[in-house]
Design a protein around this motif. Sequence first.
Motif, PDB file in Angstrom:
ATOM      1  N   GLN A  40       0.835  -1.212   0.000  1.00  0.00           N
ATOM      2  CA  GLN A  40       0.000   0.000   0.000  1.00  0.00           C
ATOM      3  C   GLN A  40       0.863   1.252   0.000  1.00  0.00           C
ATOM      4  O   GLN A  40       0.525   2.243  -0.665  1.00  0.00           O
ATOM      5  CB  GLN A  40      -0.922  -0.011   1.216  1.00  0.00           C
ATOM      6  CG  GLN A  40      -2.038  -1.035   1.133  1.00  0.00           C
ATOM      7  CD  GLN A  40      -2.878  -1.110   2.393  1.00  0.00           C
ATOM      8  OE1 GLN A  40      -2.443  -0.677   3.476  1.00  0.00           O
ATOM      9  NE2 GLN A  40      -4.087  -1.652   2.287  1.00  0.00           N
ATOM     10  N   ARG A  41       1.962   1.207   0.733  1.00  0.00           N
ATOM     11  CA  ARG A  41       2.865   2.371   0.762  1.00  0.00           C
ATOM     12  C   ARG A  41       3.428   2.653  -0.619  1.00  0.00           C
ATOM     13  O   ARG A  41       3.554   3.798  -1.034  1.00  0.00           O
ATOM     14  CB  ARG A  41       4.006   2.100   1.744  1.00  0.00           C
ATOM     15  CG  ARG A  41       4.904   3.303   1.994  1.00  0.00           C
ATOM     16  CD  ARG A  41       4.212   4.297   2.881  1.00  0.00           C
ATOM     17  NE  ARG A  41       5.119   5.364   3.280  1.00  0.00           N
ATOM     18  CZ  ARG A  41       4.953   6.638   2.932  1.00  0.00           C
ATOM     19  NH1 ARG A  41       3.934   7.004   2.182  1.00  0.00           N
ATOM     20  NH2 ARG A  41       5.796   7.553   3.338  1.00  0.00           N
ATOM     21  N   GLU A  66       7.966  15.690 -10.821  1.00  0.00           N
ATOM     22  CA  GLU A  66       6.781  14.972 -11.277  1.00  0.00           C
ATOM     23  C   GLU A  66       6.220  14.166 -10.119  1.00  0.00           C
ATOM     24  O   GLU A  66       6.974  13.674  -9.275  1.00  0.00           O
ATOM     25  CB  GLU A  66       7.132  14.010 -12.426  1.00  0.00           C
ATOM     26  CG  GLU A  66       7.578  14.682 -13.702  1.00  0.00           C
ATOM     27  CD  GLU A  66       7.900  13.664 -14.782  1.00  0.00           C
ATOM     28  OE1 GLU A  66       7.479  12.491 -14.634  1.00  0.00           O
ATOM     29  OE2 GLU A  66       8.567  14.028 -15.756  1.00  0.00           O
ATOM     30  N   LYS A  67       4.910  14.032 -10.089  1.00  0.00           N
ATOM     31  CA  LYS A  67       4.276  13.216  -9.071  1.00  0.00           C
ATOM     32  C   LYS A  67       4.260  11.771  -9.548  1.00  0.00           C
ATOM     33  O   LYS A  67       3.713  11.471 -10.615  1.00  0.00           O
ATOM     34  CB  LYS A  67       2.855  13.716  -8.797  1.00  0.00           C
ATOM     35  CG  LYS A  67       2.301  13.264  -7.462  1.00  0.00           C
ATOM     36  CD  LYS A  67       1.031  14.027  -7.098  1.00  0.00           C
ATOM     37  CE  LYS A  67       0.583  13.668  -5.692  1.00  0.00           C
ATOM     38  NZ  LYS A  67      -0.633  14.416  -5.284  1.00  0.00           N
ATOM     39  N   ILE A  68       4.859  10.882  -8.761  1.00  0.00           N
ATOM     40  CA  ILE A  68       4.966   9.482  -9.157  1.00  0.00           C
ATOM     41  C   ILE A  68       4.661   8.585  -7.964  1.00  0.00           C
ATOM     42  O   ILE A  68       4.793   8.996  -6.813  1.00  0.00           O
ATOM     43  CB  ILE A  68       6.384   9.152  -9.689  1.00  0.00           C
ATOM     44  CG1 ILE A  68       7.423   9.432  -8.611  1.00  0.00           C
ATOM     45  CG2 ILE A  68       6.689   9.920 -10.950  1.00  0.00           C
ATOM     46  CD1 ILE A  68       8.810   8.972  -8.977  1.00  0.00           C
ATOM     47  N   PRO A  69       4.255   7.344  -8.211  1.00  0.00           N
ATOM     48  CA  PRO A  69       4.053   6.401  -7.111  1.00  0.00           C
ATOM     49  C   PRO A  69       5.379   6.093  -6.419  1.00  0.00           C
ATOM     50  O   PRO A  69       6.432   6.022  -7.071  1.00  0.00           O
ATOM     51  CB  PRO A  69       3.479   5.154  -7.804  1.00  0.00           C
ATOM     52  CG  PRO A  69       2.979   5.635  -9.115  1.00  0.00           C
ATOM     53  CD  PRO A  69       3.864   6.769  -9.510  1.00  0.00           C
ATOM     54  N   ILE A  70       5.324   5.908  -5.122  1.00  0.00           N
ATOM     55  CA  ILE A  70       6.541   5.616  -4.361  1.00  0.00           C
ATOM     56  C   ILE A  70       7.223   4.358  -4.892  1.00  0.00           C
ATOM     57  O   ILE A  70       8.457   4.274  -4.923  1.00  0.00           O
ATOM     58  CB  ILE A  70       6.204   5.478  -2.867  1.00  0.00           C
ATOM     59  CG1 ILE A  70       5.903   6.867  -2.280  1.00  0.00           C
ATOM     60  CG2 ILE A  70       7.328   4.806  -2.085  1.00  0.00           C
ATOM     61  CD1 ILE A  70       5.404   6.853  -0.849  1.00  0.00           C
ATOM     62  N   GLY A  71       6.438   3.387  -5.334  1.00  0.00           N
ATOM     63  CA  GLY A  71       7.008   2.155  -5.854  1.00  0.00           C
ATOM     64  C   GLY A  71       7.863   2.324  -7.088  1.00  0.00           C
ATOM     65  O   GLY A  71       8.641   1.430  -7.439  1.00  0.00           O
ATOM     66  N   LEU A  72       7.756   3.465  -7.782  1.00  0.00           N
ATOM     67  CA  LEU A  72       8.588   3.732  -8.956  1.00  0.00           C
ATOM     68  C   LEU A  72       9.869   4.498  -8.623  1.00  0.00           C
ATOM     69  O   LEU A  72      10.706   4.703  -9.494  1.00  0.00           O
ATOM     70  CB  LEU A  72       7.790   4.522 -10.005  1.00  0.00           C
ATOM     71  CG  LEU A  72       6.772   3.733 -10.821  1.00  0.00           C
ATOM     72  CD1 LEU A  72       6.101   4.649 -11.829  1.00  0.00           C
ATOM     73  CD2 LEU A  72       7.424   2.555 -11.535  1.00  0.00           C
ATOM     74  N   LEU A  73      10.005   4.924  -7.379  1.00  0.00           N
ATOM     75  CA  LEU A  73      11.187   5.701  -7.002  1.00  0.00           C
ATOM     76  C   LEU A  73      12.485   4.942  -7.258  1.00  0.00           C
ATOM     77  O   LEU A  73      13.477   5.517  -7.700  1.00  0.00           O
ATOM     78  CB  LEU A  73      11.113   6.095  -5.519  1.00  0.00           C
ATOM     79  CG  LEU A  73      10.103   7.176  -5.145  1.00  0.00           C
ATOM     80  CD1 LEU A  73      10.081   7.365  -3.634  1.00  0.00           C
ATOM     81  CD2 LEU A  73      10.427   8.486  -5.849  1.00  0.00           C
ATOM     82  N   PHE A  74      12.483   3.639  -6.972  1.00  0.00           N
ATOM     83  CA  PHE A  74      13.700   2.841  -7.150  1.00  0.00           C
ATOM     84  C   PHE A  74      14.107   2.813  -8.619  1.00  0.00           C
ATOM     85  O   PHE A  74      15.291   2.936  -8.948  1.00  0.00           O
ATOM     86  CB  PHE A  74      13.484   1.413  -6.644  1.00  0.00           C
ATOM     87  CG  PHE A  74      12.678   1.324  -5.373  1.00  0.00           C
ATOM     88  CD1 PHE A  74      13.018   2.089  -4.269  1.00  0.00           C
ATOM     89  CD2 PHE A  74      11.575   0.499  -5.290  1.00  0.00           C
ATOM     90  CE1 PHE A  74      12.278   2.014  -3.099  1.00  0.00           C
ATOM     91  CE2 PHE A  74      10.834   0.416  -4.131  1.00  0.00           C
ATOM     92  CZ  PHE A  74      11.177   1.181  -3.028  1.00  0.00           C
ATOM     93  N   TYR A  75      13.116   2.654  -9.490  1.00  0.00           N
ATOM     94  CA  TYR A  75      13.381   2.619 -10.929  1.00  0.00           C
ATOM     95  C   TYR A  75      13.871   3.982 -11.417  1.00  0.00           C
ATOM     96  O   TYR A  75      14.818   4.059 -12.214  1.00  0.00           O
ATOM     97  CB  TYR A  75      12.113   2.207 -11.671  1.00  0.00           C
ATOM     98  CG  TYR A  75      12.263   2.132 -13.162  1.00  0.00           C
ATOM     99  CD1 TYR A  75      12.967   1.080 -13.762  1.00  0.00           C
ATOM    100  CD2 TYR A  75      11.715   3.105 -13.984  1.00  0.00           C
ATOM    101  CE1 TYR A  75      13.098   1.012 -15.130  1.00  0.00           C
ATOM    102  CE2 TYR A  75      11.854   3.045 -15.360  1.00  0.00           C
ATOM    103  CZ  TYR A  75      12.546   1.996 -15.930  1.00  0.00           C
ATOM    104  OH  TYR A  75      12.694   1.933 -17.301  1.00  0.00           O
ATOM    105  N   ILE A  76      13.266   5.056 -10.923  1.00  0.00           N
ATOM    106  CA  ILE A  76      13.690   6.407 -11.318  1.00  0.00           C
ATOM    107  C   ILE A  76      15.127   6.672 -10.889  1.00  0.00           C
ATOM    108  O   ILE A  76      15.945   7.189 -11.669  1.00  0.00           O
ATOM    109  CB  ILE A  76      12.755   7.472 -10.698  1.00  0.00           C
ATOM    110  CG1 ILE A  76      11.333   7.338 -11.251  1.00  0.00           C
ATOM    111  CG2 ILE A  76      13.301   8.881 -10.939  1.00  0.00           C
ATOM    112  CD1 ILE A  76      11.223   7.554 -12.737  1.00  0.00           C
ATOM    113  N   GLN A  77      15.465   6.301  -9.645  1.00  0.00           N
ATOM    114  CA  GLN A  77      16.834   6.525  -9.166  1.00  0.00           C
ATOM    115  C   GLN A  77      17.835   5.680  -9.947  1.00  0.00           C
ATOM    116  O   GLN A  77      18.957   6.135 -10.228  1.00  0.00           O
ATOM    117  CB  GLN A  77      16.927   6.223  -7.676  1.00  0.00           C
ATOM    118  CG  GLN A  77      16.173   7.219  -6.792  1.00  0.00           C
ATOM    119  CD  GLN A  77      16.574   8.665  -7.047  1.00  0.00           C
ATOM    120  OE1 GLN A  77      15.747   9.481  -7.446  1.00  0.00           O
ATOM    121  NE2 GLN A  77      17.848   8.984  -6.840  1.00  0.00           N
TER     122      GLN A  77
END
Length: 343
Positions: A298-299, A311-322
């Motif tokens: 859920q987080r 940009e506003k993105i889901p937290i779950g995509l942060l790893f991929y973005i970094q």
Amino acid sequence: MRRLLNTLYVTTQGAYVAKEGESIVVKVSGKVKLRVPIHAINGIVCFGNVTASPYLMGFCGERGVTISFHSEHGRFLARVDGPVSGNVLLRREQFRRADDLDASAKIAAAVVIGKIVNSRAVLQRSVRDHCKNEGADRIRKAVFQIETRIKRLKSATALDLIRGLEGDVSSIYFSVFNDMITSQKDSFRFLGRTRRPPRDNVNALLSFVYTLLLHDIRAALEAVGLDPQVGFLHRDRPGRPSLALDMMEEFRSTLADRLVLSLINLKQVRSNGLKSVETGGIYMREETRRTVLKAYQQRKQESIEHPFLHEKIPIGLLFYIQAQLLARYLRGDLDGYPPFFWK
């Protein structure tokens, strides 16, 4: 933009994961308990006595879905991957930078500044939310001590010095971690970080969530073509995903630690949901493990504005973005690696 796909966590002991058409099915005692199309999944994580069919492994490898196997308590055992993907030139540049101590120090410093700033943010939020609680003054003092290390890190160029400052900040941060626990303090008391096995309820939760976080970060690095074994802050060691551990430092406090604190302080987990074993370690029971997995998923669905991309993105995509930003830096598209700062 990459889709935020779900990770399938299989925790039921005796479960069997198999392929049926274009779907993944989970069976228990021969009965189908779950059916999900493979295009909705980016990874399968199995805990304990869970088996998978060879056809499923081949199917997932072909579609780029990683299957990892862990002990019932979360210790990593093995993983099944498909063919190595990504640009070989990117990986070769990664290896060259890792062999250069000065280049490694530059990336390591960015990772550590991300970790330190985010650790400070967690402490500051705790003070804001619980300013009248016992221990608030100790947390404020820790914030001040961490700020002095941030100033020193900005001028640090030697890798050993950067590692020393990172270890120093971790010690300061965890010295007041118990003060951020505001309920169930008799059952959830943190006296220091312990691993393999975790020696108390808090460490059991932390270790488990760190395992989930590491799995997702490793998958993100592989998705952009980087080698998760070759790091800059964490040096090479057989079997250790050093680069994944590097990137994980940016997310430990804000994602993993805050999740654990919320679960405890909101009484979503309780002491009777954990158990001790003969070796002296503390581990979660099945129901608690499912609660933690649900909260973690859920987080990841929640959104946040990325401080670099705006940009506003889901937290779950942060790893991929970094991972993408690190790859762009290694290719020469960016002047430096921009760590993630939590706001």
